[in-house]
Design an enzyme around this catalytic site. Structure first.
Site, PDB file in Angstrom:
ATOM      1  N   ASN A 129     -36.592 -34.381   4.411  1.00 40.97           N
ATOM      2  CA  ASN A 129     -35.405 -34.841   3.668  1.00 40.97           C
ATOM      3  C   ASN A 129     -34.600 -35.280   4.528  1.00 40.97           C
ATOM      4  OD1 ASN A 129     -34.937 -32.561   5.465  1.00 40.97           O
ATOM      5  ND2 ASN A 129     -33.433 -31.727   4.283  1.00 40.97           N
ATOM      6  N   CYS A 144     -31.961 -35.191   6.471  1.00 44.77           N
ATOM      7  CA  CYS A 144     -31.400 -34.698   7.781  1.00 44.77           C
ATOM      8  C   CYS A 144     -32.535 -34.144   8.515  1.00 44.77           C
ATOM      9  CB  CYS A 144     -30.467 -33.740   7.601  1.00 44.77           C
ATOM     10  SG  CYS A 144     -29.120 -34.222   6.661  1.00 44.77           S
ATOM     11  N   GLU A 198     -34.525 -31.552   8.447  1.00 43.22           N
ATOM     12  CA  GLU A 198     -34.848 -30.068   8.556  1.00 43.22           C
ATOM     13  C   GLU A 198     -36.043 -29.600   7.776  1.00 43.22           C
ATOM     14  OE1 GLU A 198     -32.353 -31.375   7.497  1.00 43.22           O
ATOM     15  OE2 GLU A 198     -31.283 -30.133   6.019  1.00 43.22           O
TER      16      GLU A 198
HETATM   17  P1  ADP Z   1     -24.715 -28.747   2.160  1.00 40.92           P
HETATM   18  O1  ADP Z   1     -23.714 -28.125   3.357  1.00 40.92           O
HETATM   19  O2  ADP Z   1     -23.826 -29.622   1.312  1.00 40.92           O
HETATM   20  O3  ADP Z   1     -25.193 -27.905   1.323  1.00 40.92           O
HETATM   21  P2  ADP Z   1     -26.397 -29.755   4.308  1.00 40.92           P
HETATM   22  O4  ADP Z   1     -25.257 -30.630   5.079  1.00 40.92           O
HETATM   23  O5  ADP Z   1     -26.819 -28.445   4.937  1.00 40.92           O
HETATM   24  O6  ADP Z   1     -25.493 -29.769   2.902  1.00 40.92           O
HETATM   25  O7  ADP Z   1     -27.678 -30.513   4.053  1.00 40.92           O
HETATM   26  C1  ADP Z   1     -28.820 -30.047   3.833  1.00 40.92           C
HETATM   27  C2  ADP Z   1     -29.405 -31.250   3.020  1.00 40.92           C
HETATM   28  O8  ADP Z   1     -28.916 -31.561   1.641  1.00 40.92           O
HETATM   29  C3  ADP Z   1     -29.744 -32.587   3.641  1.00 40.92           C
HETATM   30  O9  ADP Z   1     -30.733 -32.611   4.608  1.00 40.92           O
HETATM   31  C4  ADP Z   1     -30.133 -33.360   2.476  1.00 40.92           C
HETATM   32  O10 ADP Z   1     -31.375 -33.265   1.894  1.00 40.92           O
HETATM   33  C5  ADP Z   1     -29.166 -32.978   1.480  1.00 40.92           C
HETATM   34  N1  ADP Z   1     -27.788 -33.433   1.433  1.00 40.92           N
HETATM   35  C6  ADP Z   1     -26.703 -33.160   2.126  1.00 40.92           C
HETATM   36  N2  ADP Z   1     -25.675 -34.024   1.926  1.00 40.92           N
HETATM   37  C7  ADP Z   1     -26.158 -35.025   1.017  1.00 40.92           C
HETATM   38  C8  ADP Z   1     -25.651 -36.069   0.418  1.00 40.92           C
HETATM   39  N3  ADP Z   1     -24.417 -36.414   0.648  1.00 40.92           N
HETATM   40  N4  ADP Z   1     -26.447 -36.713  -0.713  1.00 40.92           N
HETATM   41  C9  ADP Z   1     -27.651 -36.227  -0.900  1.00 40.92           C
HETATM   42  N5  ADP Z   1     -28.308 -35.137  -0.330  1.00 40.92           N
HETATM   43  C10 ADP Z   1     -27.400 -34.627   0.668  1.00 40.92           C
END
Ligand code: ADP
Length: 581
Positions: free
Chosen positions: A281, A283, A285
């Site tokens: 995905n 980031c 992870e």
């Molecule tokens: P959150 O805190 O909003 O739940 P995270 O920062 O933990 O999200 O990110 C987890 C995953 O969610 C990312 O690796 C990506 O797959 C998805 N993600 C995060 N931000 C975005 C975004 N702006 N647009 C699309 N997908 C996102």
């Protein structure tokens, strides 16, 4: 069996001001004029109720209210939160609950633009997408049907980038993509340099998929083949060192590209019988099969400490939280509305979930442990080891109740242990979740203790980390002047009025060596089924060999991938973690 007894359910969720602002802006249901028509408590109730409804699939006579209350309590106490799309979409029309997707891209115009379309649909629902572009023929190749010249992976990435810009996720959030290219693709050098120009591919993170064979060639100063994926022919030979140096040099300069160790990822692929993993995905992870998706959730470790004088980790509470969260995430799969039939099928086959942690740095401070110490690594080992084994036991218990995941036969668990989920743990960045929960993000140290936030009308406000503020007040060294100085970039360690223990306890990302960051990531990776999101911070004056050393160390320490950030480098990431907004 029921998880365990109930805990206290607060009437009001204790949200900080910026947490409320984030919820208002993007998470709460709104009317046509854009005014929120639900409270944060309504939102969590909507999520708990929607997710708990899955319980009826397995046991139509279960006390679903009871389970709903357990889920609600967990979230309302800010001890656990599911990923953003679950908070935004559960019980609403979209109903898409996952953060992570990987889409396949075959070497044809039809496949490429199908993927663009599917990307748009996923971004609209708040999910992030990852792709491998490795199957596309290189840019100089002939195109069979027209006799023209192929555009190559990097040009096609631009189509995804523009589509991402255009979608802007209907006011929820800007989309995010991961592009992966194999180290032996003929266009690899073009890919490595693709983000060097400012303002291009801003919705992409780039990672090079590095093989063990390539790493061996780097070590032996040998050569390796670039292979055309279209016809399998060797396109050219390169010195492995030269390409590796280029990757390191550019990562030093701009933070991109990162690298993923694709052979290691596949060695730990829980369902190799379904095919190879090619991408993660955005980031990094969550490695996934083509068309697979995964929903994540994070336990807030800052709430898992007990004791008044001598504090310790509350393993009873952590165990209960992990078990309930695993059940929650498994339920999410059954109520999720998938954006595509192929995604629904593939996801239900493996039933991957990704439970992780946030607030780790806060937990350490509460325990009186410096992030930059052997005790911190030992705590990480104990806590994540516990989360890993408890989540596996919970998945085992669910398998006894609900059956194993459908692709169990031929999986790495086959014949060993019955599991409900092909993977249980993932460490997400928790960029927004940690703001909502009011804790430090993921497993990152604090980035700053004080920073200046720009408010919309142009005024600036100094925001102080709550743990630090408490310590400063208790320690009698709090002053507005001190906070202002820190917000302006002064370092705690240079201030004579601050006691030495406080300096040690409140280390920030910059006080930790890059190797220290990697060691922490490695400990968490050891107890994580999927992968770990972590930024390895470098000071502005770090050298290219410093970065190289850390990339090599990442391989040796068993990481699945690494991303670095050098202070002041021109990183242009679709999202960043740990940095003050
Ligand atoms: P959150 O805190 O909003 O739940 P995270 O920062 O933990 O999200 O990110 C987890 C995953 O969610 C990312 O690796 C990506 O797959 C998805 N993600 C995060 N931000 C975005 C975004 N702006 N647009 C699309 N997908 C996102």
């Amino acid at each position: 069996p029921k998880t365990t007894g109930h805990r206290e359910v607060p009437e009001k969720v204790a949200l900080a001001e910026n947490a409320l602002a984030v919820l208002n802006k993007r998470y709460l249901k709104k009317d046509k004029q854009g005014n929120p028509i639900e409270t944060p408590e309504d939102m969590l109730r909507r999520v708990a109720r929607t997710v708990a409804a899955a319980e009826l699939v397995y046991n139509p006579r279960c006390d679903v209210r009871d389970i709903e209350n357990e889920f609600y309590g967990l979230m309302a106490r800010l001890e656990f939160l599911p990923n953003s799309p679950t908070l935004m979409n559960a019980g609403r029309e979209l109903g898409q609950l996952s953060a992570c997707f990987v889409l396949p891209i075959e070497d044809s115009i039809e496949s490429i633009f199908d993927a663009v379309k599917h990307t748009a649909m996923i971004h609209k629902s708040g999910g992030g997408t990852g792709f491998s572009f490795s199957r596309l023929r290189p840019e100089s190749d002939r195109v069979g049907t027209t006799g023209g010249v192929a555009s190559g992976p990097v040009s096609f990435m631009r189509a995804f980038d523009v589509a991402t810009d255009v979608i802007k996720q209907g006011g929820t959030r800007r989309g995010a993509n991961m592009a992966i290219l194999s180290i032996d693709h003929p266009d690899i050098e073009h890919f490595i340099t693709a983000k060097q120009q400012a303002g291009v591919l801003t919705n992409f993170n780039l990672s090079v998929a590095i093989t063990d064979k390539f790493m061996a060639a780097v070590r032996d100063n040998g050569e390796y083949d670039l292979v055309n994926p279209h016809n399998g022919e060797v396109f050219a030979r390169r010195k492995a060192r030269a390409i590796f140096d280029q990757i390191v040099q550019l990562a030093w300069k701009t933070g991109d590209p990162g690298i993923v160790f694709i052979d290691r990822i596949n060695a730990e692929n829980p369902t190799p019988q379904l095919g190879k993993i090619e991408s993660t995905n955005p980031c990094g992870e969550q490695p996934l099969l083509p068309y697979e998706s995964c929903n994540l959730g994070s336990v807030n470790l800052s709430k898992m400490v007990k004791g008044n004088g001598k504090k310790e980790v509350d393993y009873d509470k952590l165990g209960y939280t992990v078990r309930t969260a695993v059940r929650f995430l498994d339920d999410v799969i059954d109520v999720n509305k998938f954006p595509l039939e192929q995604i629904a099928e593939q996801t239900r086959r493996t039933r991957k979930i990704g439970l992780g942690v946030m607030g780790f740095a806060d937990m350490l401070i509460d325990l009186g442990i410096s992030y930059n110490s052997p005790e911190a690594l030992a705590t990480a080992e104990a806590v994540m080891g516990f989360v890993q084994s408890e989540s596996h036991r919970a998945s085992e218990a669910l398998a006894a109740e609900r059956g194993v995941f459908p692709a169990y036969e031929g999986s790495m668990y086959d014949g060993k242990v019955k599991m409900r989920n092909a993977s249980c743990t993932t460490i997400a960045p928790t960029g927004t979740l940690s703001i909502i929960a009011g804790c430090s993000s993921g497993i990152e140290p604090h980035f700053a203790l004080c920073f200046t936030r720009n408010i919309m009308d142009g005024t600036r406000m100094i925001e102080v980390n709550p743990c630090f503020e408490r310590a400063a007040r208790d320690g009698g060294f709090y002053s507005e002047d001190l906070m202002k100085k820190l917000a302006e970039g002064a370092h705690l360690e240079d201030m004579t009025e601050i006691p030495a223990e406080v300096k040690k306890l409140f280390v920030t990302a910059h006080n930790i060596t890059p190797r220290g960051h990697v060691m922490m990531q490695a400990v968490f990776q050891k107890y994580t089924d999927n992968a770990v999101s972590k930024t390895v911070n470098f000071p502005a004056d770090a050298t290219v060999p410093d970065v190289e050393g850390v990339y090599l160390m990442a391989f040796d320490e068993g990481l699945k991938g690494i991303t670095i950030y050098r202070d002041g480098c021109k990183a242009d990431q679709p999202m960043s973690t740990g940095k003050a907004e």
